[in-house]
Design an enzyme around this catalytic site. Structure first.
Site, PDB file in Angstrom:
ATOM      1  CD  GLU A   5      -3.131   0.881   2.140  1.00 42.75           C
ATOM      2  OE1 GLU A   5      -4.152   0.274   1.778  1.00 42.75           O
ATOM      3  OE2 GLU A   5      -2.984   1.332   3.302  1.00 42.75           O
ATOM      4  CG  HIS A  55       4.581 -29.951   4.969  1.00 45.39           C
ATOM      5  ND1 HIS A  55       5.028 -31.243   4.759  1.00 45.39           N
ATOM      6  CD2 HIS A  55       5.229 -29.515   6.090  1.00 45.39           C
ATOM      7  CE1 HIS A  55       5.879 -31.573   5.711  1.00 45.39           C
ATOM      8  NE2 HIS A  55       6.021 -30.546   6.532  1.00 45.39           N
ATOM      9  CE  LYS A  96     -11.254   2.028   1.590  1.00 42.75           C
ATOM     10  NZ  LYS A  96     -10.662   2.872   2.654  1.00 42.75           N
TER      11      LYS A  96
END
Length: 557
Positions: A367, A398, A521
């Protein structure tokens, strides 16, 4: 000092040109060439590329660099004016130009008994005043003198935030809460998801009469936090059969840069903590945003966290660039991304208490420096921040190490490890846990070695008895902490913060704004209105694909 052969430059000398030529030269050498064997040069390299600050140890010897590389990188930093810009940052100059403000998150962790740099005095004074208020709130809570609307003492805190108001405090709580005495009195729970999935289970198992809500929101308008707060207040009100304003007066703490909005909402002044807009969200865990950490861990631990971060601040401000840990980490990261063309960087903590460190650093770095426009308005002509990702190391082994070792992708990596851990348990349990910790450390060191050396790491006795094809040549750093305590964690996180600033100087970016998150947004607000049945917003839908999805959502609801 370990050096490689000087290169003849065909262009006019600049630090960038010199680094490009140097990178081309090093491409012909693998990490096995640089660090393999037990020669004097290899041993000297390991010493020259290791750096210590208190209980932090940084090993850069498995990076695709030489001492000459570091010299060229430091020349680049000098040419970008890093020292003067570092001074401007600590002096409170307007380093966040797009928002026309300074960036003084360091003031929130400056000790009361230490004189701040010129220009930071007022900021430190304000932060100290808020720290006194925070301390009083925490002590009231720990003394069982904070009572809910029905008169019962608070036992649980629900921290409601998102982004920087959630990731940092949550990570600190996860890393340090184990075995902390105050945790036995105050339990802290974190809620950030806007879909209610984190809030619903808490509503089912917490006692509403003993639950305190902490609303952490810089703007106090973020939709995610507002919806979660209103839902939580409705739960408390219904369960206690008390009106929302009364619940709000007794069982809500507000943390924001907008005190007027907190008052308008109904949060009493004595339950408000304030920080200024010169502390960015992703740099805010040191501010009152960290109040839930202090409520869980206690003021002593919170102060130690701030002290560790402040120690790194002083180191960054005062150390020569060639000895500055944040500067070195930043320069090597920029080298990997811009000159070695490595597009992704993985963070691999070998301690499950640091499971949220990769997510925290994703926001902090991407950001801040995930941008393609310079401060002067010109486009950046190269990659800036790499894609940050990661997982707890033993789990990652894994999951995706197969691809990293034998696939076709090149990554850079930070391994983060803890050398020792003190545990209060029966001796037999302690012995077994000590063996587990040793195995964890062995895996960390082995994987860092294998990332760097590939097949050349296979011992002679095992050659011919196991599969090869380990590609190696994956540059990596290892950050070793003596122990995972509040001081060390504060120093580590401050190191990464200053890394971000150094790289922003190298790339001529503003690391303190985030315009790229705003449009999404605003579009979401319009689409929410459409889903909620506001036909007037339909005209804002710009493509058939989205319209079709909206139709399906409305149909299925």
């Amino acid at each position: 000092m370990y050096t490689s052969s000087p290169q003849r430059l065909s262009r006019v000398y600049t630090p960038i040109n010199a680094l490009e030529a140097h990178a081309e030269h090093l491409q012909a050498q693998s990490l096995s060439d640089l660090i393999g064997g037990e020669s004097k040069a290899a041993c000297r390299r390991a010493t020259d590329l290791a750096f210590t600050l208190g209980p932090l140890y940084l090993d850069l010897s498995k990076q695709r660099i030489t001492s000459e590389t570091l010299s060229l990188l430091v020349d680049w930093a000098h040419s970008c004016g890093l020292e003067s810009k570092r001074h401007a940052l600590f002096a409170g100059d307007m380093v966040n130009e797009s928002e026309r403000r300074s960036a003084l998150h360091m003031a929130a962790r400056w000790p009361a008994d230490a004189a701040p740099p010129a220009g930071m005095e007022e900021a430190v004074e304000f932060c100290q005043f808020q720290r006194v208020r925070l301390t009083a709130m925490v002590e009231r809570l720990h003394d069982a003198n904070w009572f809910g609307a029905t008169g019962q003492a608070i036992t649980d805190v629900v921290h409601i935030g998102v982004g920087g108001s959630d990731l940092g405090p949550k990570m600190i709580s996860e890393a340090l809460a184990a075995g902390c005495p105050s945790q036995k009195r105050i339990n802290v729970h974190y809620v950030s998801s806007m879909d209610g999935a984190q809030l619903l289970p808490l509503m089912e198992r917490l006692d509403p009469a003993k639950t305190l809500l902490v609303l952490a929101s810089k703007s106090f308008t973020t939709a995610d936090t507002q919806f979660n707060l209103r839902t939580a207040l409705a739960w408390l009100s219904e369960a206690l059969e008390i009106d929302v304003p009364t619940v709000c007066r007794h069982q809500v703490v507000g943390v924001s840069a907008k005190p007027e909005k907190m008052s308008e909402f109904g949060i009493p002044t004595e339950h408000q903590l304030i920080f200024k807009d010169w502390i960015g969200g992703r740099f805010s865990l040191w501010s009152p945003i960290g109040v839930s950490v202090a409520m869980q861990l206690g003021i002593e631990s919170f102060d130690a966290l701030l002290a560790g971060a402040h120690s790194m601040d002083r180191h960054f401000l005062e150390a020569p660039l060639m000895e500055s840990l944040p500067t070195l980490v930043a320069l090597v990261g920029a080298w990997n991304c811009q000159f070695l063309k490595i597009p992704t960087h993985t963070v691999l903590p070998y301690d499950a208490r640091l499971k949220s460190l990769p997510a925290y650093l994703q926001q902090l770095e991407m950001e801040s420096n995930g941008k393609s426009v310079c401060l002067d308005g010109r486009s950046v002509t190269h990659a800036t921040c790499p894609i940050i990702w990661g997982e707890v190391g033993p789990n990652a082994q894994h999951a995706f190490y197969q691809l990293l070792h034998q696939g076709g992708h090149t990554v850079s990596a930070d391994f983060v490890a803890v050398a020792r851990r003190e545990i209060e348990a029966p001796q037999a349990v302690c012995d077994l846990l000590a063996a587990q910790e040793q195995l964890t450390l062995a895996n960390c060191l082995a994987q860092a070695q294998l990332f760097a050396l590939g097949d050349d790491a296979i011992p002679t006795v095992l050659r011919g008895h196991m599969a090869q094809g380990y590609r190696g040549n994956q540059p990596n750093s290892l950050l070793l902490m003596k122990q995972l305590d509040a001081w060390s964690l504060g120093a580590l996180l401050a190191l990464y913060e200053h890394k971000v600033f150094v790289q922003s100087v190298l790339w001529n970016l503003n690391p303190f704004d985030q315009p790229g998150v705003e449009l999404g947004k605003k579009l979401a607000t319009s689409l929410f209105n459409v889903i909620s049945g506001n036909a007037l917003e339909q005209s804002l839908v710009k493509d058939p694909s989205t319209q079709q999805l909206l139709n399906k959502v409305v149909e299925w609801r």
